[in-house]
Design a protein around this motif. Structure first.
Motif: not given
Length: 168
Positions: A4-5, A8, A80-83, A85-87, A89-90
């Motif tokens: 995922w990273e 991004l 693309h940020l749904t939770d 953990s994704e935030t 990663a960004l």
């Protein structure tokens, strides 16, 4: 680096400039939102700095939507940020997060990512008073209103400090 990273990083492009994540508004249902949130236009002086800006703002308000659409220099990957953990990663792809008092401030602080938090004149108790650091998050710097409702002077101070960061 996670897959995922890596995706991004590809969407952000070359990391040839200082990367800054921005959050300017919180949940409109929060009891103190009218004091802690601002419009994206209020942060416009920061956009003159030689940095790559990335929106971390979820739920862009109507008054900000047009300005964000005009500013092609702000990368917006929030769809693309749904939770968290994704935030997170960004945030790990950024050099700095500039935010108001939101969950993103706490997330960046918990990740030990460099984060500057902009606070209203009468902040939440967690931020204490008369200090520019946080005992909860070592990587956090606090920028405070000295007059109720005066975001312009806070943003100007942040702009001066950001200029120092991008030229170092």
């Amino acid at each position: 680096m996670t897959a995922w990273e890596d995706r991004l990083e590809q969407r952000l492009g070359a990391h040839d400039r200082f990367r800054v994540g921005l959050v300017w508004a919180g949940n409109p249902d929060h009891k103190n939102d009218h004091n802690r949130s601002m419009t994206l236009h209020t942060l416009a002086p920061l956009l003159d700095c030689d940095a790559q800006f990335v929106s971390l703002q979820k739920g862009v308000r109507d008054q900000d939507r047009a300005f964000l659409a005009e500013r092609r220099d702000i990368v917006d990957l929030t769809e693309h940020l749904t939770d968290f953990s994704e935030t997170a990663a960004l945030i790990s792809c950024l050099d700095l997060v500039i935010t108001i008092d939101t969950s993103v401030a706490h997330l960046a602080g918990a990740l030990a990512a460099p984060v500057w938090t902009l606070l209203p004149f009468n902040p939440d108790w967690r931020w204490l008073l008369e200090r520019d650091d946080s005992p909860w998050y070592r990587s956090m710097r606090l920028f405070r209103q000295t007059t109720r409702g005066d975001w312009a002077s806070v943003v100007e101070e942040v702009r001066r400090e950001l200029e120092k960061q991008v030229t170092d």
